[in-house]
Enzyme design. Structure first.
Site, PDB file in Angstrom:
ATOM      1  N   LYS A  39      15.429  22.436 -11.323  1.00 55.59           N
ATOM      2  CA  LYS A  39      14.778  21.155 -11.618  1.00 55.59           C
ATOM      3  C   LYS A  39      15.661  20.170 -12.384  1.00 55.59           C
ATOM      4  CE  LYS A  39      10.949  20.058 -11.041  1.00 55.59           C
ATOM      5  NZ  LYS A  39       9.701  20.506 -11.646  1.00 55.59           N
ATOM      6  N   HIS A  81       0.833  -1.224   0.000  1.00 55.09           N
ATOM      7  CA  HIS A  81       0.000   0.000   0.000  1.00 55.09           C
ATOM      8  C   HIS A  81       0.860   1.263   0.000  1.00 55.09           C
ATOM      9  CE1 HIS A  81      -3.226  -2.795   1.293  1.00 55.09           C
ATOM     10  NE2 HIS A  81      -2.294  -3.277   2.100  1.00 55.09           N
ATOM     11  N   GLU A  97       9.171   8.835 -16.997  1.00 50.87           N
ATOM     12  CA  GLU A  97       7.776   9.243 -17.224  1.00 50.87           C
ATOM     13  C   GLU A  97       7.325   8.890 -18.638  1.00 50.87           C
ATOM     14  OE1 GLU A  97       7.604  13.392 -16.171  1.00 50.87           O
ATOM     15  OE2 GLU A  97       8.207  12.979 -14.116  1.00 50.87           O
ATOM     16  N   ASN A 121      14.424  16.601 -13.906  1.00 49.93           N
ATOM     17  CA  ASN A 121      13.203  15.787 -13.982  1.00 49.93           C
ATOM     18  C   ASN A 121      13.449  14.387 -14.540  1.00 49.93           C
ATOM     19  OD1 ASN A 121      11.623  17.934 -13.042  1.00 49.93           O
ATOM     20  ND2 ASN A 121      11.422  18.781 -15.108  1.00 49.93           N
ATOM     21  N   SER A 134      14.053  22.125 -16.507  1.00 46.61           N
ATOM     22  CA  SER A 134      12.849  22.924 -16.707  1.00 46.61           C
ATOM     23  C   SER A 134      13.242  24.238 -17.375  1.00 46.61           C
ATOM     24  CB  SER A 134      12.206  23.207 -15.343  1.00 46.61           C
ATOM     25  OG  SER A 134      11.402  24.360 -15.418  1.00 46.61           O
TER      26      SER A 134
END
Ligand code: ARG
Length: 512
Positions: free
Chosen positions: A319, A192, A326, A321, A313
């Protein structure tokens, strides 16, 4: 050769001129004089194909991808026709020379696959006739584009099964290296997404090793099931020529010929099975990516993705990323889409061949290229990723990941498990109140909750004991893990692609 100039409707109110042959196509090029290529099936027609119909129907923009397979299949067909006395030796030699010449010229960029042909089959046949004349017209003897395209797609897919398998195997090698290096790297295991029990990084990565290993088994299984040759099925009902289908099949490295000609031209199960296996690979990659994205976040900091596999970014200078992870996660939907699309395309098709089946190609090609790209990038990202071992270990010590072991300690001293569970539950509440861990409590505090506790409890609930005592097969304890790693190493030395009969066309040219 031109029969005149006509005007052809292009869009609603737009007309353009084109040169007319009795049954040809009109190329939708508004700037040039238009060349018309006769279609293979033109004889029965008295009218021109509507331009939009032509464009809608044509497949050369994508089936050019299996140009190499089309040539390879034609070569096998011609060799078989000659063996059976259907073609003379001279005809065979002329056709083979023509076909290999076309292949070479395309590969060397001397001959372009242009879109004035309906499909790759028409292109090859037209070029052959152009080059060798009459003998070229005999290439299609005892063959239909229905069994031809079924063969090309099967040859192409069969090769790609091996390419994908190779990439999965490379990923497994990288995962195994990470496992070998991290049998002592403790980290929290989650259920979980809540800390549950401590494991090791080797064990966590080992879970993905199992998934990708199963993916390879699926690929192997599909390969063997699809490895039958549809050529010789004709349009749907075989042919009256005395073809030797066993011979053609063996020339192309198949186990044998398919056994029902109607099924041969209308079967795309292997495409669906392959897309299903690819979808499962993507699902596994996507789960791993999801974890890496979480682990790479500032809240977790379990890993740091290498600069080479990160992006920045345009506005926030700080940033870094995890775009690659993704994107892999995102592209999963695209591969599932291909699977669902083809399942849906196939569900209402009566026997045998129907043009709907042309829809199997673009999405399958896209899915294969997508998965191959994702596998290669993912492997590089994981290979170069830094694991922050101290942070993982510190995290494993928090969140009461040793609560089960504390209960097991009491069980070892005669307390029934259900009662022990209750005692440790109260102990955890007590610790939450004091913002500390179980092992931070004094023995007196522990005894107040249960007199069964003794000084040896501290060792029993230490992170190291919690992991190392888990020694059942498949558990994270180092002893158990090392046995698994040895087995996986041995597994990676075996290669199903080396099995006798596994056929890889090294020189299959591509019409990309
Ligand atoms: N481009 C077609 C396909 O991909 C080739 C087969 C054409 N056969 C036919 N009967 N029209 O399915």
């Amino acid at each position: 050769m031109f029969y005149g100039i006509i005007k052809v409707r292009f869009c609603d109110n737009y007309y353009f001129s084109c040169m007319l042959m009795p049954t040809g196509r009109q190329q939708a090029d508004k700037t040039k004089e238009l060349t018309i290529m006769p279609q293979l099936w033109g004889g029965r027609f008295t009218k021109e194909t509507d331009q939009l119909v032509y464009d809608f129907n044509a497949s050369i923009s994508f089936d050019r991808k299996f140009f190499g397979q089309d040539i390879e299949g034609s070569i096998a067909h011609v060799v078989m026709l000659a063996k059976q006395g259907i073609l003379t030796k001279e005809e065979k030699d002329a056709i083979l020379k023509g076909l290999t010449g076309i292949r070479q010229d395309v590969e060397e960029g001397k001959l372009a696959i242009t879109e004035e042909y309906e499909d790759i089959h028409s292109f090859v046949e037209a070029k052959l006739i152009e080059r060798i004349g009459e003998a070229g017209k005999k290439l299609h003897t005892g063959r239909s584009r229905n069994d031809q395209v079924a063969l090309d797609m099967r040859l192409y897919t069969r090769l790609e099964v091996l390419h994908v398998d190779e990439l999965v195997k490379e990923l497994l090698c990288t995962l195994l290296r990470i496992m070998e290096e991290n049998t002592d790297t403790y980290m929290p295991g989650f259920t979980h997404l809540q800390k549950a029990q401590p494991v090791t990084l080797a064990h966590h990565v080992g879970a993905y090793f199992e998934m990708f290993k199963r993916d390879r088994l699926r690929l192997k299984d599909i390969y063997h099931r699809m490895n039958y040759c549809p050529l010789g099925a004709g349009a749907l009902a075989g042919t009256t020529y005395p073809l030797d289908r066993n011979y053609t099949a063996s020339l192309l490295g198949f186990e044998g010929p398919t056994l029902n000609s109607m099924d041969s031209v209308s079967d795309r199960d292997y495409v669906i099975e392959f897309l299903s296996a690819l979808s499962t690979i993507m699902m596994h990659l996507s789960r791993f990516c999801e974890e890496i994205i979480i682990w790479n976040s500032d809240e977790y900091r379990f890993v740091e993705i290498d600069d080479a596999y990160s992006t920045g970014s345009s506005i926030m200078p700080q940033k870094k990323n995890p775009d690659i992870a993704e994107l892999v996660r995102g592209k999963t939907g695209r591969v599932y889409g291909a699977l669902i699309s083809i399942l849906t395309t196939m569900k209402g098709i009566p026997l045998a061949y129907n043009k709907d089946m042309q829809e199997d190609k673009e999405l399958t090609f896209d899915a294969i290229d997508t998965v191959k790209g994702c596998l290669a990038l993912f492997e590089g990202m994981v290979r170069t990723m830094k694991f922050r071992k101290e942070i993982m270990e510190r995290s494993a010590m928090q969140g009461f990941t040793n609560a089960t072991d504390a209960a097991d300690y009491l069980v070892g001293r005669g307390v029934p498990f259900r009662d022990a569970h209750g005692v440790i539950g109260r102990l955890v509440l007590y610790c939450i109140d004091r913002k500390c861990s179980i092992e931070d409590l004094t023995l007196e505090e522990l005894k107040e909750i249960s007199p069964v506790f003794e000084a040896d409890v501290y060792d029993a609930v230490s992170l190291q004991t919690c992991v190392e005592k888990r020694l059942t097969v498949g558990a994270p304890g180092k002893g158990a893990m090392q046995k698994v790693i040895e087995a996986q190493k041995e597994y990676l030395t075996r290669d199903w692609q080396d099995e006798e009969g596994i056929y890889m066309t090294k020189d299959s040219g591509s019409g990309k």
